[in-house]
Write a protein that holds these residues in place. Structure first.
Motif, PDB file in Angstrom:
ATOM      1  N   ARG A 179     -29.860 -54.499 -38.361  1.00  0.00           N
ATOM      2  CA  ARG A 179     -30.179 -54.815 -39.936  1.00  0.00           C
ATOM      3  C   ARG A 179     -31.253 -53.609 -40.287  1.00  0.00           C
ATOM      4  N   ILE A 180     -31.625 -52.667 -39.512  1.00  0.00           N
ATOM      5  CA  ILE A 180     -32.124 -51.495 -39.928  1.00  0.00           C
ATOM      6  C   ILE A 180     -31.011 -50.595 -40.384  1.00  0.00           C
ATOM      7  N   HIS A 181     -30.854 -49.988 -41.302  1.00  0.00           N
ATOM      8  CA  HIS A 181     -29.600 -49.466 -41.897  1.00  0.00           C
ATOM      9  C   HIS A 181     -30.387 -48.281 -42.797  1.00  0.00           C
ATOM     10  N   PRO A 182     -30.461 -46.964 -42.138  1.00  0.00           N
ATOM     11  CA  PRO A 182     -31.046 -45.824 -43.248  1.00  0.00           C
ATOM     12  C   PRO A 182     -29.604 -45.459 -43.729  1.00  0.00           C
ATOM     13  N   LEU A 183     -29.578 -44.766 -45.089  1.00  0.00           N
ATOM     14  CA  LEU A 183     -28.465 -44.404 -45.888  1.00  0.00           C
ATOM     15  C   LEU A 183     -28.709 -42.968 -45.607  1.00  0.00           C
ATOM     16  N   PRO A 184     -27.523 -42.232 -45.897  1.00  0.00           N
ATOM     17  CA  PRO A 184     -27.599 -40.796 -45.838  1.00  0.00           C
ATOM     18  C   PRO A 184     -28.602 -39.957 -46.720  1.00  0.00           C
ATOM     19  N   ARG A 233     -46.817 -50.744 -34.615  1.00  0.00           N
ATOM     20  CA  ARG A 233     -47.882 -49.219 -34.661  1.00  0.00           C
ATOM     21  C   ARG A 233     -48.039 -48.716 -33.397  1.00  0.00           C
ATOM     22  N   SER A 234     -47.882 -49.526 -32.369  1.00  0.00           N
ATOM     23  CA  SER A 234     -48.067 -48.830 -31.038  1.00  0.00           C
ATOM     24  C   SER A 234     -46.896 -48.060 -30.948  1.00  0.00           C
ATOM     25  N   LEU A 235     -45.651 -48.354 -31.169  1.00  0.00           N
ATOM     26  CA  LEU A 235     -44.546 -47.561 -31.066  1.00  0.00           C
ATOM     27  C   LEU A 235     -44.845 -46.232 -31.942  1.00  0.00           C
ATOM     28  N   LEU A 236     -45.171 -46.271 -33.123  1.00  0.00           N
ATOM     29  CA  LEU A 236     -45.371 -45.198 -34.272  1.00  0.00           C
ATOM     30  C   LEU A 236     -46.413 -44.258 -33.516  1.00  0.00           C
ATOM     31  N   ARG A 237     -47.511 -44.716 -32.807  1.00  0.00           N
ATOM     32  CA  ARG A 237     -48.292 -43.863 -32.100  1.00  0.00           C
ATOM     33  C   ARG A 237     -47.704 -42.931 -31.177  1.00  0.00           C
ATOM     34  N   SER A 269     -45.820 -41.521 -38.494  1.00  0.00           N
ATOM     35  CA  SER A 269     -47.059 -42.344 -39.336  1.00  0.00           C
ATOM     36  C   SER A 269     -46.485 -43.346 -40.358  1.00  0.00           C
ATOM     37  N   LEU A 270     -47.606 -44.150 -40.986  1.00  0.00           N
ATOM     38  CA  LEU A 270     -47.432 -45.097 -41.849  1.00  0.00           C
ATOM     39  C   LEU A 270     -47.836 -44.488 -43.270  1.00  0.00           C
ATOM     40  N   LEU A 271     -47.161 -45.132 -44.270  1.00  0.00           N
ATOM     41  CA  LEU A 271     -47.495 -44.834 -45.573  1.00  0.00           C
ATOM     42  C   LEU A 271     -48.042 -46.007 -46.280  1.00  0.00           C
ATOM     43  N   PRO A 272     -49.041 -46.235 -46.447  1.00  0.00           N
ATOM     44  CA  PRO A 272     -49.797 -47.394 -47.097  1.00  0.00           C
ATOM     45  C   PRO A 272     -49.152 -47.574 -48.700  1.00  0.00           C
ATOM     46  N   ILE A 273     -48.816 -48.890 -48.725  1.00  0.00           N
ATOM     47  CA  ILE A 273     -48.184 -48.920 -50.390  1.00  0.00           C
ATOM     48  C   ILE A 273     -49.447 -48.637 -51.240  1.00  0.00           C
ATOM     49  N   ALA A 320     -46.764 -51.436 -45.739  1.00  0.00           N
ATOM     50  CA  ALA A 320     -46.564 -49.902 -45.634  1.00  0.00           C
ATOM     51  C   ALA A 320     -45.175 -49.578 -45.112  1.00  0.00           C
ATOM     52  N   ARG A 321     -44.905 -48.401 -45.323  1.00  0.00           N
ATOM     53  CA  ARG A 321     -43.406 -47.738 -44.830  1.00  0.00           C
ATOM     54  C   ARG A 321     -43.837 -46.657 -44.032  1.00  0.00           C
ATOM     55  N   ILE A 322     -42.918 -46.553 -43.084  1.00  0.00           N
ATOM     56  CA  ILE A 322     -42.665 -45.445 -42.105  1.00  0.00           C
ATOM     57  C   ILE A 322     -42.352 -44.342 -42.737  1.00  0.00           C
ATOM     58  N   ALA A 323     -43.163 -43.018 -42.561  1.00  0.00           N
ATOM     59  CA  ALA A 323     -42.809 -41.900 -42.994  1.00  0.00           C
ATOM     60  C   ALA A 323     -41.299 -41.487 -42.306  1.00  0.00           C
ATOM     61  N   GLY A 324     -40.426 -41.000 -42.959  1.00  0.00           N
ATOM     62  CA  GLY A 324     -39.059 -40.834 -42.316  1.00  0.00           C
ATOM     63  C   GLY A 324     -38.180 -42.138 -42.331  1.00  0.00           C
ATOM     64  N   GLY A 325     -38.758 -43.379 -42.562  1.00  0.00           N
ATOM     65  CA  GLY A 325     -37.942 -44.612 -42.539  1.00  0.00           C
ATOM     66  C   GLY A 325     -37.974 -45.172 -41.355  1.00  0.00           C
ATOM     67  N   TYR A 326     -37.458 -46.590 -41.134  1.00  0.00           N
ATOM     68  CA  TYR A 326     -37.209 -47.122 -39.884  1.00  0.00           C
ATOM     69  C   TYR A 326     -36.145 -46.597 -39.152  1.00  0.00           C
ATOM     70  N   GLY A 327     -35.317 -45.734 -39.646  1.00  0.00           N
ATOM     71  CA  GLY A 327     -34.406 -44.998 -38.847  1.00  0.00           C
ATOM     72  C   GLY A 327     -34.962 -44.157 -37.995  1.00  0.00           C
ATOM     73  N   ALA A 328     -35.856 -43.519 -38.153  1.00  0.00           N
ATOM     74  CA  ALA A 328     -36.897 -42.623 -37.370  1.00  0.00           C
ATOM     75  C   ALA A 328     -37.272 -43.285 -35.992  1.00  0.00           C
ATOM     76  N   LEU A 329     -37.790 -44.596 -36.320  1.00  0.00           N
ATOM     77  CA  LEU A 329     -38.049 -45.470 -35.192  1.00  0.00           C
ATOM     78  C   LEU A 329     -37.049 -45.781 -34.333  1.00  0.00           C
ATOM     79  N   VAL A 330     -35.672 -46.086 -34.745  1.00  0.00           N
ATOM     80  CA  VAL A 330     -34.693 -46.488 -34.137  1.00  0.00           C
ATOM     81  C   VAL A 330     -34.364 -45.178 -33.174  1.00  0.00           C
ATOM     82  N   GLU A 331     -34.370 -44.047 -33.798  1.00  0.00           N
ATOM     83  CA  GLU A 331     -33.895 -42.788 -33.153  1.00  0.00           C
ATOM     84  C   GLU A 331     -34.834 -42.458 -31.990  1.00  0.00           C
ATOM     85  N   PHE A 332     -35.986 -42.723 -32.254  1.00  0.00           N
ATOM     86  CA  PHE A 332     -36.879 -42.771 -30.999  1.00  0.00           C
ATOM     87  C   PHE A 332     -36.636 -43.845 -30.022  1.00  0.00           C
TER      88      PHE A 332
END
Length: 422
Positions: free
Chosen positions: A42-47, A70-74, A79-83, A174-186
């Motif tokens: 249900r994490i689904h980045p669009l092109p 947040r641990s995974l992001l580190r 990075s996180l982008l606060p709203i 907040a949002r993840i810079a690059g989106g949740y897709g970047a975390l899934v890729e990691f």
């Protein structure tokens, strides 16, 4: 069962990838089976080309403290982008920045603080806030439960939502810079680097378990023998997988965990016309209204000319018969109503559009979970493992405050892996 060496994880969403990573780090052999042609669930980045940034068809925000996220992001260097910016309301034909204050907010807080035994939200309101003078308060609460939590007030737990109400829904986002897709890729790269075998297009159809061993059979004819199985599929899909009698009985407890739906509409325009219409909307983040698609947000502080619409909860069933073009039309009509345009004026400004009704996704059948008064007991049944080779995991089994989030999925996958390593 002691120290399983080969574990099959069913589902490559956040919970499945997190469990697989932790198990592989502990030296276990791990196979991940994913019915989709991609990881993430249900994490689904669009092109990128479609919206000019990695837009999200599914999960988008990081809610609250989210320590695992947040641990995974580190670790990943993300990075996180606060709203930032301001929230606006559109009520009675007028724009306002004011929070919708209810005369009886203090009465609500007192009733919540005094509540000892759990009730559904609807029953709580009937008992404590019946009568016409509370109409506005009831409407506000029901709208938040349905919209934010994607929950049915007739099923949702009041105690589970109490903290959220007491702070006025001001949980940090907040949002993840690059989106949740970047975390899934990691996570996916971590798994593969640790030797995890990820099989896409492999829908599990049956799980067999006997004497501490298991076999997972797939719809494509493949069979995977193992020592343990971690099931991370959305709740609505559990009934579609044949399980041994004991686990089938345990899985029935999932009926006591709510599972809500969301319709998400993304509209990319030539320009940020809402700022051209009203300069004071230059830092608009969220816009709340009574329109058919009631909630909209921007990507502020990024200046992408994109508006995202959101409609959650049981009322989305009224749109069950609508396809993507009709949902996009409903979004355009809602914005036209709010801003005083003719819909065709907005259509002329449109560059790209997507609409996702998560109930229509055959591999999700909804968006995310919520707690009912019986959920904690159901989670205990599903989490219990009396020597079985089958473990249930996922956001629906998370017992913290922000159930239904990516954090909940990650934390559940991590805990399941640690229980297996144990």
């Amino acid at each position: 069962m002691i120290h399983p060496e080969h574990i099959v994880v069913i589902g490559a969403g956040a919970a499945g990838l997190m469990a697989a990573r932790e198990l592989s780090l502990a030296g276990r052999k791990v196979t991940v089976l994913e019915a989709r042609d991609r990881c993430g669930g249900r994490i689904h980045p669009l092109p990128f080309a479609e919206f000019g940034y990695p837009a999200e068809a599914g999960a988008e925000f990081v809610h609250g403290e989210a320590p695992v996220t947040r641990s995974l992001l580190r670790e990943s260097g993300l990075s996180l982008l606060p709203i930032q910016g301001r929230q606006w309301r559109f009520e009675d034909g007028k724009f306002s920045q004011e929070k919708s204050q209810d005369t009886y907010a203090a009465d609500l807080h007192q009733a919540l603080q005094e509540l000892k035994d759990d009730l559904t939200v609807a029953e709580f309101l009937r008992r404590h806030f019946a009568g016409p003078k509370y109409d506005r308060l009831r409407h506000s609460i029901e709208r938040m439960v349905e919209g934010y939590d994607a929950a049915d007030p007739e099923r949702a737990s009041t105690l589970a939502l109490r903290d959220e109400w007491m702070d006025g829904g001001r949980s940090t986002q907040a949002r993840i810079a690059g989106g949740y897709g970047a975390l899934v890729e990691f996570l996916t790269a971590e798994c593969r680097n640790n030797g995890v075998a990820i099989h896409l297009g492999s829908a599990a159809s049956a799980v067999e378990a006997d004497n501490g061993r298991g076999v997972v059979r797939c719809a494509n004819g493949d069979a995977h023998a193992c020592d343990a199985v971690v099931l991370t599929v959305p709740l609505a899909l559990l009934q579609g997988i044949a399980l041994p009698a004991t686990e089938r009985e345990r899985a029935k407890a999932a009926a006591h965990i709510g599972f809500g739906n969301v319709i998400k509409i993304l509209l990319r325009f030539e320009t940020r016309w809402w700022v051209e219409r009203r300069m004071d909307l230059a830092d608009l983040t969220f816009l709340i209204s009574g329109a058919r698609i009631p909630v909209w947000w921007t990507q502020h502080p990024a200046d992408h000319p994109v508006l995202t619409g959101w409609f959650g909860g049981p009322k989305t069933e009224a749109m069950a018969g609508l396809g993507e073009p009709e949902l996009i039309e409903a979004g355009i009509s809602s914005l036209a109503e709010i801003f005083g345009f003719e819909p065709r004026q907005l259509i002329r400004k449109l560059v790209a559009a997507r609409a996702i009704n998560w109930a229509h996704d055959p591999l999700a059948r909804g968006a995310y979970s919520y707690a009912t008064p019986l959920t904690r007991a159901a989670q205990a049944v599903l989490s219990r493992n009396d020597g079985s080779a089958i473990f249930f995991s996922g956001e629906a089994l998370y017992r913290g405050r922000d159930m239904g989030t990516v954090e909940a999925a990650l934390a559940s996958g991590l805990q399941t892996a640690r229980n297996l390593i144990g």
